[in-house]
Design an enzyme around this catalytic site. Sequence first.
Site, mmCIF file in Angstrom:
data_model
loop_
_atom_site.group_PDB
_atom_site.id
_atom_site.type_symbol
_atom_site.label_atom_id
_atom_site.label_comp_id
_atom_site.label_asym_id
_atom_site.label_seq_id
_atom_site.Cartn_x
_atom_site.Cartn_y
_atom_site.Cartn_z
ATOM 1 N N HIS A 16 43.921 35.360 67.972
ATOM 2 C CA HIS A 16 42.903 34.869 67.041
ATOM 3 C C HIS A 16 41.537 35.188 67.617
ATOM 4 O O HIS A 16 40.670 35.705 66.938
ATOM 5 C CB HIS A 16 43.071 33.370 66.813
ATOM 6 C CG HIS A 16 42.071 32.801 65.852
ATOM 7 N ND1 HIS A 16 42.002 31.479 65.552
ATOM 8 C CD2 HIS A 16 41.092 33.377 65.114
ATOM 9 C CE1 HIS A 16 41.031 31.258 64.678
ATOM 10 N NE2 HIS A 16 40.464 32.401 64.409
ATOM 11 N N GLU A 65 34.715 37.550 64.679
ATOM 12 C CA GLU A 65 34.975 37.055 66.036
ATOM 13 C C GLU A 65 33.882 37.482 67.002
ATOM 14 O O GLU A 65 33.451 36.706 67.845
ATOM 15 C CB GLU A 65 36.350 37.533 66.529
ATOM 16 C CG GLU A 65 37.512 36.863 65.825
ATOM 17 C CD GLU A 65 37.511 35.346 65.983
ATOM 18 O OE1 GLU A 65 37.429 34.849 67.118
ATOM 19 O OE2 GLU A 65 37.594 34.646 64.957
ATOM 20 N N HIS A 69 31.721 34.477 68.336
ATOM 21 C CA HIS A 69 32.172 34.104 69.677
ATOM 22 C C HIS A 69 31.832 35.129 70.750
ATOM 23 O O HIS A 69 31.456 34.765 71.859
ATOM 24 C CB HIS A 69 33.687 33.870 69.670
ATOM 25 C CG HIS A 69 34.122 32.873 68.653
ATOM 26 N ND1 HIS A 69 33.799 31.533 68.726
ATOM 27 C CD2 HIS A 69 34.857 33.024 67.514
ATOM 28 C CE1 HIS A 69 34.322 30.903 67.683
ATOM 29 N NE2 HIS A 69 34.954 31.774 66.934
#
Length: 203
Positions: A16, A65, A69
């Site tokens: 993920h 992502e 992040h």
Amino acid sequence: MNANDCHDPPKYWTIHGLWPDKAEDCNRTWHFNVTEIKDLMSDMRHYWPDVLHSSLNRTQFWKHEWEKHGTCAAILEVLNSQKKYFGKALELYQHIDLNGCLLKAGIKPSSSYYKMTAIREALTRFYGVTPKIQCLPPEEGEKAQTIGQIEICFTKQLQLVNCTTLEGESNPMQAHLKLGTSELSVCNDSLPTYYPSEVQDHK
């Protein structure tokens, strides 16, 4: 998430993300550039697939992502570029070998139920640290929760660490390996746990 939202879901655990603890969207001007990870593309498609977007290049998930992040993880030299961030996540995924670990413990997709404590204990024995395991709650009229995500946590030095760190300890980097859904919560130890062979729509 509906099973119908998935496009060709893999029959193995996938990535993920690699998420810094308690940080998001650290640099909104550092946009995702797929050409920076072109030599990782084969592994990215296999181990970090975007099952929710059916576009041919399927890069939307990686863009999300990175921007949410990766831009925060980039404070660490070992993760300070898109190639390093995605490459290190792939390396950690291969090193962790969640699929192999579960198989070695005799935990495989099945129509029968597992005890959540047995799954957690097997993973803790294998890795020497406690992961965070998340499940979908039982659907109406059912008794079992469905395993959906297993988080493996790391220190900033990318060493394994318990995902249940105490307040005041150093913030771990978390590698989230996810089957895929947005309705997950920490699994209930008292409920039987279903580990399906593929994402199913129970409706």
